[in-house]
Motif scaffolding. Structure first.
Motif: not given
Length: 220
Positions: A36, A41-43, A77, A79, A103-107
């Motif tokens: 990125c 900002s999100g997934a 946050s 996790w 982090v990828w797709r929010g995971r």
């Protein structure tokens, strides 16, 4: 036993047709994902790495549970991450340590520390291989179980061939169950191990049937 055999065959075939064709789609997408350019900002389809602090480690000896690590990011946050095994990173972590997380797709899919990296349970897996290994365990053993059970319904009484067939079916099932412990998720290695056990079981079964069919010598 007939119902069990048929169910194993149907389930194995169903999973192979349903999951196997697209079972590597997410894995390939993850491997090809670029870094990125800015914090997502999100997934997002790109991969973002950042520093996390280990806030808690929970290791378990229960087979029904998994090892966990709780990580806190720079915004506070928390996790929760799960792992299939403790090496090479989790085993050396302690509360307060810093790791680099992907982090990828929010995971949170991967953690790295001290030059080693380890994927979490949230990382995409080669589901095609997993499903085909499962089918290898279920379909041949289920088919033989169904044949032997149907044979029993027709013949009414057990025969040496029937007993041998059920034993081979059981051996094939356990061969498919334990082969991944040695071959991992390498389909060809698992198949080679399974075929070896299946061949040995088949030869042993044939020897058993022949020995049972040979009439005992009548004393003169």
């Amino acid at each position: 036993m007939l119902v069990v055999g048929v169910a194993l065959v149907v389930l194995g075939v169903f999973l192979s047709l349903r999951i196997a064709p697209g079972g590597v789609r997410d894995l390939h997408a993850y491997q090809a994902a670029p870094r990125c350019a800015a914090p997502p900002s999100g997934a997002a389809e790109c991969r973002w790495t950042q520093t996390f602090t280990v806030s808690d480690i929970r290791l378990t000896s229960s087979r029904s549970d998994v090892d966990r690590a709780f990580l806190t990011d720079g915004h506070g946050s928390r996790w929760e991450t799960e792992y299939a095994n403790r090496k090479p990173v989790l085993t050396d972590l302690k509360k307060g340590d810093h790791v680099t997380g992907t982090v990828w797709r929010g995971r949170l899919t991967e953690i790295s520390a001290n030059g080693a990296s380890q994927r979490t349970q949230a990382a995409p897996a080669d589901m095609r291989t997993r499903v085909l290994i499962l089918a290898l365990m279920m379909v041949p053993s289920g088919l033989l179980t169904a044949i032997a059970s149907g044979w029993r319904l027709v013949r009414r009484a057990p025969t040496p061939g029937m007993v041998a067939t059920l034993r081979v079916a059981l051996g094939m099932f356990f061969a498919g169950l334990f082969s991944p412990l040695i071959g991992g998720e390498n389909l060809w290695m698992v198949a080679a191990l399974w075929l070896t056990v299946a061949a040995v079981m088949t030869v042993a079964a044939r020897h058993y049937v022949v020995r049972k069919r040979v009439p005992e010598a009548v004393p003169s």
